[in-house]
Motif scaffolding. Structure first.
Motif, short mmCIF file in Angstrom:
data_model
loop_
_atom_site.label_atom_id
_atom_site.label_comp_id
_atom_site.label_asym_id
_atom_site.label_seq_id
_atom_site.Cartn_x
_atom_site.Cartn_y
_atom_site.Cartn_z
N SER A 25 0.85 -1.18 0.00
CA SER A 25 0.00 0.00 0.00
C SER A 25 0.89 1.24 0.00
O SER A 25 1.84 1.32 0.78
CB SER A 25 -0.90 -0.01 1.24
N ASN A 26 0.61 2.17 -0.90
CA ASN A 26 1.38 3.41 -0.99
C ASN A 26 0.43 4.59 -0.86
O ASN A 26 -0.62 4.61 -1.50
CB ASN A 26 2.11 3.51 -2.34
N ARG A 27 0.85 5.57 -0.06
CA ARG A 27 0.07 6.80 0.09
C ARG A 27 1.00 8.00 0.08
O ARG A 27 2.05 7.98 0.70
CB ARG A 27 -0.68 6.81 1.42
N ASP A 29 0.26 12.13 0.67
CA ASP A 29 -0.77 13.12 0.98
C ASP A 29 -0.08 14.42 1.36
O ASP A 29 0.29 14.63 2.50
CB ASP A 29 -1.66 12.63 2.12
N GLN A 34 -1.56 13.96 -4.21
CA GLN A 34 -2.21 12.88 -3.47
C GLN A 34 -2.11 11.60 -4.29
O GLN A 34 -2.27 11.64 -5.51
CB GLN A 34 -3.69 13.18 -3.21
N HIS A 36 -2.97 7.21 -3.69
CA HIS A 36 -3.31 6.04 -2.89
C HIS A 36 -3.35 4.85 -3.85
O HIS A 36 -4.15 4.83 -4.78
CB HIS A 36 -4.65 6.22 -2.19
N SER A 37 -2.46 3.90 -3.60
CA SER A 37 -2.34 2.73 -4.47
C SER A 37 -2.26 1.48 -3.62
O SER A 37 -1.64 1.48 -2.56
CB SER A 37 -1.07 2.86 -5.31
N LYS A 38 -2.89 0.41 -4.11
CA LYS A 38 -2.79 -0.89 -3.45
C LYS A 38 -2.39 -1.92 -4.50
O LYS A 38 -2.92 -1.92 -5.61
CB LYS A 38 -4.12 -1.30 -2.84
N GLU A 52 -6.56 6.41 -5.94
CA GLU A 52 -6.67 7.86 -6.14
C GLU A 52 -5.31 8.42 -6.53
O GLU A 52 -4.29 8.00 -6.02
CB GLU A 52 -7.14 8.53 -4.86
N SER A 53 -5.33 9.35 -7.45
CA SER A 53 -4.10 10.05 -7.85
C SER A 53 -4.46 11.46 -8.29
O SER A 53 -5.35 11.64 -9.13
CB SER A 53 -3.38 9.32 -8.99
N CYS A 58 -1.81 6.48 -11.77
CA CYS A 58 -0.69 5.93 -10.98
C CYS A 58 0.30 5.34 -11.99
O CYS A 58 -0.10 4.56 -12.86
CB CYS A 58 -1.17 4.82 -10.05
N SER A 85 -6.66 6.63 -12.45
CA SER A 85 -7.23 6.74 -11.10
C SER A 85 -8.61 6.08 -11.07
O SER A 85 -9.44 6.30 -11.95
CB SER A 85 -7.33 8.22 -10.73
#
Length: 121
Positions: A25-27, A29, A34, A36-38, A52-53, A58, A85
């Motif tokens: 998991s990468n975040r 913020d 911003q 958020h990747s899994k 979310e990017s 991403c 995204s």
């Protein structure tokens, strides 16, 4: 041999057998960006979710596990690709890799830092 193992794990998954898995998991913020990747790896299949990017995508660079965290690793990336995204991408047959992810398509070194910054050190 590694492709055989990945294929075997994939076939076992089709039969309902599971051999565990790994999740990354990468975040990011900050005021500027911003992200958020899994990434979920299970049974020889890797699923990349760009949750979310701020850039709308991403950008993934996959390095061999042997390079994990080593800025001076001389091994080439296994793959590079972009996921929009809110979208996902699956790759079968990937084993022993480390994902690096960013909001831009700039080249990343094996330590997941921008390649230009790594060379400047």
């Amino acid at each position: 041999m590694s492709r055989f193992i990945a294929l075997l794990q994939f076939l076992l998954a089709l039969c309902g057998c599971s051999v565990g898995g790994t999740t990354y998991s990468n975040r990011i913020d900050s005021d500027q960006e911003q992200l958020h990747s899994k990434v979920r790896v299970q049974d020889g299949v890797a699923r990349f979710d760009c949750v979310e990017s701020s850039s709308g995508a991403c950008h993934y660079t996959l390095y061999p596990e042997a390079c994990s965290g080593k800025a001076d690793c001389q091994l080439a990336p296994l793959q590079r690709f972009t996921v929009a995204s809110g979208e996902s991408h699956q790759v079968a047959g990937l084993i022993d890799f480390r994902p690096c992810v960013a909001t831009t398509a700039a080249a990343l070194a094996a330590d997941c830092q921008p390649a230009a910054a790594t060379k400047a050190r």
